[in-house]
Design a protein around this motif. Structure first.
Motif, mmCIF file in Angstrom:
data_model
loop_
_atom_site.group_PDB
_atom_site.id
_atom_site.type_symbol
_atom_site.label_atom_id
_atom_site.label_comp_id
_atom_site.label_asym_id
_atom_site.label_seq_id
_atom_site.Cartn_x
_atom_site.Cartn_y
_atom_site.Cartn_z
ATOM 1 N N ILE A 280 7.425 4.769 -7.586
ATOM 2 C CA ILE A 280 7.398 3.807 -6.483
ATOM 3 C C ILE A 280 8.724 3.062 -6.392
ATOM 4 O O ILE A 280 9.184 2.484 -7.374
ATOM 5 C CB ILE A 280 6.234 2.814 -6.660
ATOM 6 N N TYR A 281 9.300 3.078 -5.196
ATOM 7 C CA TYR A 281 10.526 2.325 -4.946
ATOM 8 C C TYR A 281 10.156 0.855 -4.769
ATOM 9 O O TYR A 281 9.336 0.512 -3.922
ATOM 10 C CB TYR A 281 11.230 2.840 -3.683
ATOM 11 N N SER B 120 14.800 -0.783 -7.334
ATOM 12 C CA SER B 120 14.652 0.132 -8.469
ATOM 13 C C SER B 120 13.470 1.044 -8.215
ATOM 14 O O SER B 120 12.733 0.875 -7.247
ATOM 15 C CB SER B 120 14.415 -0.661 -9.758
ATOM 16 N N ARG B 121 13.268 2.002 -9.085
ATOM 17 C CA ARG B 121 12.086 2.857 -9.058
ATOM 18 C C ARG B 121 11.308 2.590 -10.328
ATOM 19 O O ARG B 121 11.879 2.430 -11.400
ATOM 20 C CB ARG B 121 12.466 4.335 -9.020
ATOM 21 N N SER B 122 9.985 2.551 -10.189
ATOM 22 C CA SER B 122 9.115 2.397 -11.357
ATOM 23 C C SER B 122 8.087 3.505 -11.330
ATOM 24 O O SER B 122 7.649 3.939 -10.264
ATOM 25 C CB SER B 122 8.418 1.045 -11.348
ATOM 26 N N LEU B 123 7.699 3.952 -12.518
ATOM 27 C CA LEU B 123 6.757 5.050 -12.673
ATOM 28 C C LEU B 123 5.409 4.497 -13.109
ATOM 29 O O LEU B 123 5.327 3.743 -14.083
ATOM 30 C CB LEU B 123 7.311 6.011 -13.736
ATOM 31 N N PHE B 124 4.343 4.853 -12.352
ATOM 32 C CA PHE B 124 2.987 4.409 -12.662
ATOM 33 C C PHE B 124 2.070 5.615 -12.693
ATOM 34 O O PHE B 124 2.238 6.562 -11.919
ATOM 35 C CB PHE B 124 2.495 3.404 -11.617
ATOM 36 N N ALA C 234 7.535 -4.807 -2.755
ATOM 37 C CA ALA C 234 8.555 -5.687 -3.298
ATOM 38 C C ALA C 234 8.599 -5.644 -4.823
ATOM 39 O O ALA C 234 9.665 -5.584 -5.418
ATOM 40 C CB ALA C 234 8.341 -7.110 -2.814
ATOM 41 N N SER C 235 7.419 -5.674 -5.454
ATOM 42 C CA SER C 235 7.382 -5.724 -6.919
ATOM 43 C C SER C 235 6.046 -5.194 -7.421
ATOM 44 O O SER C 235 5.114 -5.000 -6.652
ATOM 45 C CB SER C 235 7.608 -7.149 -7.411
#
Length: 105
Positions: A7-8, A14-18, A100-101
Motif C-alpha cells: 500500500i502506497y 512510502s510503501r508498506s506491506l500488509f 495517508a497512513s
C-alpha cells in the motif's frame, strides 16, 4: 502461501506491506478510516486522505477487492500493489482518495 498488499502511503510518502492472508473482516471504521481485521485479533487501520460521505463503503470495498485479488495470485506472485490514488473512490467532496497512513494494532 502468504499474500500481501503493498500500500502506497502519502504521509510520509512510502510503501508498506500488509498481509492479505487470514483476514476476517474489512470495514469502514469511520468516515475517514478503513480497518482490516485478522484472525489472530490484530488489525490495521488505514487513514484516508479525507472523509468519505456517511455510509459510503467504496474505500473498504476497494480494499476487499484487492485482498480477493491477492488470493488469486500464483505462488510466484504474492503481492498486490495498491496505488497512491484509489481507483474509483472519491471523498465527500468528489476528490480522489489516498491512504495517508496505517497503524498496526
Amino acid at each position: 502461501m502468504q499474500k500481501y498488499l503493498s500500500i502506497y502511503l502519502t504521509t510520509p510518502a512510502s510503501r508498506s506491506l500488509f498481509s492479505a492472508s487470514q483476514v476476517t473482516a474489512v470495514d469502514m471504521a469511520s468516515v475517514g478510516t478503513v480497518k482490516i481485521w485478522y484472525h489472530d485479533g490484530g488489525s490495521v487501520t488505514l487513514t484516508l486522505s479525507d472523509n468519505m460521505t456517511a455510509n459510503d463503503n467504496s474505500a473498504a470495498n476497494y480494499i476487499i477487492n484487492q485482498i480477493a485479488a491477492a488470493q488469486q495470485l500464483s505462488w510466484q506472485n504474492v503481492t498486490v500493489e495498491i496505488p497512491q490514488t484509489l481507483p474509483g473512490v472519491a471523498d465527500a467532496a468528489g476528490a480522489a482518495v489516498t491512504i495517508a497512513s496505517a497503524v498496526v494494532a
